[in-house]
Design a protein around this motif. Sequence first.
Motif, mmCIF file in Angstrom:
data_model
loop_
_atom_site.group_PDB
_atom_site.id
_atom_site.type_symbol
_atom_site.label_atom_id
_atom_site.label_comp_id
_atom_site.label_asym_id
_atom_site.label_seq_id
_atom_site.Cartn_x
_atom_site.Cartn_y
_atom_site.Cartn_z
ATOM 1 N N SER A 49 -0.794 -66.162 -13.471
ATOM 2 C CA SER A 49 -2.248 -66.326 -13.544
ATOM 3 C C SER A 49 -2.722 -66.232 -14.990
ATOM 4 O O SER A 49 -1.975 -65.806 -15.885
ATOM 5 C CB SER A 49 -2.941 -65.246 -12.706
ATOM 6 O OG SER A 49 -2.794 -63.971 -13.324
ATOM 7 N N ILE A 50 -3.971 -66.599 -15.208
ATOM 8 C CA ILE A 50 -4.572 -66.499 -16.539
ATOM 9 C C ILE A 50 -4.628 -65.041 -16.985
ATOM 10 O O ILE A 50 -4.334 -64.701 -18.136
ATOM 11 C CB ILE A 50 -5.986 -67.115 -16.544
ATOM 12 C CG1 ILE A 50 -5.929 -68.615 -16.219
ATOM 13 C CG2 ILE A 50 -6.671 -66.886 -17.891
ATOM 14 C CD1 ILE A 50 -5.160 -69.456 -17.212
ATOM 15 N N ARG A 122 -9.271 -61.939 -14.581
ATOM 16 C CA ARG A 122 -8.610 -60.658 -14.298
ATOM 17 C C ARG A 122 -9.117 -60.042 -12.986
ATOM 18 O O ARG A 122 -8.396 -59.307 -12.318
ATOM 19 C CB ARG A 122 -8.855 -59.670 -15.441
ATOM 20 C CG ARG A 122 -8.189 -60.014 -16.754
ATOM 21 C CD ARG A 122 -6.717 -59.687 -16.779
ATOM 22 N NE ARG A 122 -6.427 -58.258 -16.899
ATOM 23 C CZ ARG A 122 -5.190 -57.757 -16.910
ATOM 24 N NH1 ARG A 122 -4.139 -58.551 -16.786
ATOM 25 N NH2 ARG A 122 -4.989 -56.462 -17.034
ATOM 26 N N ALA A 123 -10.357 -60.367 -12.632
ATOM 27 C CA ALA A 123 -10.949 -59.804 -11.416
ATOM 28 C C ALA A 123 -10.718 -60.677 -10.182
ATOM 29 O O ALA A 123 -11.160 -60.317 -9.089
ATOM 30 C CB ALA A 123 -12.445 -59.592 -11.620
ATOM 31 N N GLY A 124 -10.053 -61.822 -10.354
ATOM 32 C CA GLY A 124 -9.853 -62.729 -9.227
ATOM 33 C C GLY A 124 -11.083 -63.534 -8.887
ATOM 34 O O GLY A 124 -11.206 -64.101 -7.798
ATOM 35 N N LEU A 125 -12.033 -63.608 -9.841
ATOM 36 C CA LEU A 125 -13.261 -64.378 -9.648
ATOM 37 C C LEU A 125 -13.089 -65.772 -10.222
ATOM 38 O O LEU A 125 -12.087 -66.085 -10.877
ATOM 39 C CB LEU A 125 -14.427 -63.652 -10.327
ATOM 40 C CG LEU A 125 -14.633 -62.188 -9.938
ATOM 41 C CD1 LEU A 125 -15.710 -61.548 -10.806
ATOM 42 C CD2 LEU A 125 -14.991 -62.070 -8.463
ATOM 43 N N ILE A 228 -2.993 -61.434 -7.675
ATOM 44 C CA ILE A 228 -3.746 -62.663 -7.940
ATOM 45 C C ILE A 228 -2.766 -63.829 -8.033
ATOM 46 O O ILE A 228 -1.903 -63.871 -8.900
ATOM 47 C CB ILE A 228 -4.570 -62.528 -9.233
ATOM 48 C CG1 ILE A 228 -5.625 -61.426 -9.058
ATOM 49 C CG2 ILE A 228 -5.236 -63.865 -9.597
ATOM 50 C CD1 ILE A 228 -6.424 -61.130 -10.311
ATOM 51 N N GLN A 229 -2.909 -64.775 -7.133
ATOM 52 C CA GLN A 229 -1.949 -65.871 -7.027
ATOM 53 C C GLN A 229 -2.302 -67.023 -7.981
ATOM 54 O O GLN A 229 -3.467 -67.421 -8.086
ATOM 55 C CB GLN A 229 -1.914 -66.399 -5.594
ATOM 56 C CG GLN A 229 -1.488 -65.358 -4.568
ATOM 57 C CD GLN A 229 -0.104 -64.826 -4.842
ATOM 58 O OE1 GLN A 229 0.864 -65.579 -4.878
ATOM 59 N NE2 GLN A 229 0.003 -63.504 -5.052
ATOM 60 N N PRO A 230 -1.302 -67.557 -8.672
ATOM 61 C CA PRO A 230 -1.555 -68.662 -9.607
ATOM 62 C C PRO A 230 -2.195 -69.887 -8.964
ATOM 63 O O PRO A 230 -2.876 -70.653 -9.646
ATOM 64 C CB PRO A 230 -0.150 -68.989 -10.144
ATOM 65 C CG PRO A 230 0.591 -67.688 -10.034
ATOM 66 C CD PRO A 230 0.089 -67.073 -8.763
ATOM 67 N N SER A 252 -7.221 -74.495 -10.795
ATOM 68 C CA SER A 252 -6.443 -73.309 -10.463
ATOM 69 C C SER A 252 -5.908 -72.617 -11.714
ATOM 70 O O SER A 252 -5.843 -73.216 -12.800
ATOM 71 C CB SER A 252 -5.263 -73.675 -9.560
ATOM 72 O OG SER A 252 -4.278 -74.401 -10.290
ATOM 73 N N HIS A 253 -5.507 -71.358 -11.565
ATOM 74 C CA HIS A 253 -4.824 -70.638 -12.641
ATOM 75 C C HIS A 253 -3.593 -71.436 -13.096
ATOM 76 O O HIS A 253 -3.340 -71.578 -14.294
ATOM 77 C CB HIS A 253 -4.332 -69.267 -12.148
ATOM 78 C CG HIS A 253 -5.409 -68.267 -11.882
ATOM 79 N ND1 HIS A 253 -5.782 -67.309 -12.793
ATOM 80 C CD2 HIS A 253 -6.180 -68.059 -10.788
ATOM 81 C CE1 HIS A 253 -6.724 -66.541 -12.269
ATOM 82 N NE2 HIS A 253 -7.000 -66.980 -11.051
#
Length: 589
Positions: A49-50, A122-125, A228-230, A252-253
């Motif tokens: 993820s980012i 980082r927060a999954g937003l 948190i999924q890419p 997507s990430h």
Amino acid sequence: MALIRFNRPSVFRSLSPCLYSSSSSDSSSSLRGPSYYHNVGKEPLVYRSIGQQLELTAQSYPDREGIVSIYENNRLTFGSILEQCNRLAASFKRLGLERGDRVGIWAPNYAFWYITMLASSRAGLISVGINPAFQTSEIEYCINKVNLNAIVAPDVFKTTHYYDILKTVCPEIGDCEPGKLASRTAPSLKSVIIHSKDKFPGAFQYEDIFNYATEDAITQIQNSQRDIQPDWPCNIQFTSGTTGQPKATVISHFSLLNNGIHAAQRNELNTKHHKICVQVPFFHTYGVTVGIVAGMIYGSTLVLPSAYFSPKASIAAINEERCTVTYGTPTMYVDLIKKVIDSNAILTTPEIAVTGGASCSPKLLENIKHYLKMKKVKNAFGQTEATSVLSQSLPDETEDHVLHTVGHVTDHVEVKVIDKDGNVVPFGEPGELCCRGYLNCLGYYGDEEKTKELISPDGWLRTGDQFILQEDGYGRIVGRLKEMVIRGGENIFPKEIEDFLNTHPDIVESHVIGVPDERMGEELCAFISLKDGKPHLTHDDLKEFGAGKIAHFKIPRHIRVVHDFPKTVSGKIQKFKLVQQYKDSQDEK
């Protein structure tokens, strides 16, 4: 969130090179292979993820500056960036924002833009970039199109008062507690966050938000990164459609990170510590992917000369910070060159200029090298729906490739060029460019029909660009199938402008086209018919009429008053004849 998801092809097909002769001098299309190219790539794609990438970068370069905002006198190392992002992400969670919620960032290039986007990841937003020039009707549309849950903005920039505009959209904000907005016109929006030293009724103060984070909440953010999924969406970019209404492209990430990696490698950010003069806006895919994400991969430093593009500020930033790379659109480079010439400025540190956002002429590429003293100039071509970069210059390519193509197909991507019936044309023939691979967007937010039109069931994304593909993986743009006007890197669709012009009390009918412009690439020209007794309408008249209603760059620069319009028998406007009318009027001058 209504999205259509497409499975990535598990097997990429490529044609055997022995079937066709890539060096044949025979021009017969029957001897040339189909316009299909698959750039397999030398390194595997990265599955993270980012937010995970930010953590890796901070571990590798904790004391290196990640962003320098000169006009804000703000310098942040990657270590402090990660710390701020964790704290802001934790605060977002404590405000009640949950995985997949949308956070709008409606601002020019401030350091808080950068922090807010990465904190959201980082927060999954999902961060949502919004053009800072948008006015009341435009921001209301954006909020409701993607059901924004929170929005971050400055209090004022130039003549735009962001809080006042939001209060016009949501008048209830003045009487509510921060975080508890309940608006009839924008029901999804709960939290308004204003970056200002002043406090505003019903809104959070940006700096105060960080105080909502407890140590336990920060620890939870750190521990949640593995969850948190890419493949989850992390960013939404607004892009106009053929109807003129902006569509919301979901990225997507996975696609954002890998496209950033490939852009970083093509821009040679992996060769040493580079300082990048960022002249492009963060709300645009260029600024997000090639700027924020690509800059993070190898610990490059992003230098912000000013909140908006200023040639004078860019020259000062390049020299004072010793920037080695510059990012800009062709229009920006035209203005930068002019400023260098007019001010007798000398740039001593630049090595690489990256141009994207619109087509760049060979003459301008030569001028960039000559006047800005660049060792290399790199072309980048892509679109929002393909994350950002579809093709870009390779590190060691010929001058001819730089001047006469838009670069080489990016890694791990398939491309093909098709005719109007969907058949692949031979190499060297024009047609619509299509792409397939990791970089395809997840779809348009809340618009399954348009998503199906964009991406076929077998994963091919139709770009709408008329393109010629070469057998070596390089290509060039020869036109656009879409009726889009690219003004200085800004994508504008005539339908939206026409709908706005038609609300003017003196205008009966309007039709807008793009016309050539030396500095902006293209400008808008409006052909209008006026009510009886109204002799003329000027650009200044339209500027006054559009103030506070529509972004300034959407006001047509050229006005042509006509009594009737060329139409087909069925009543459709023949815009190609308007283009010829404009050309004829210029030839007569």
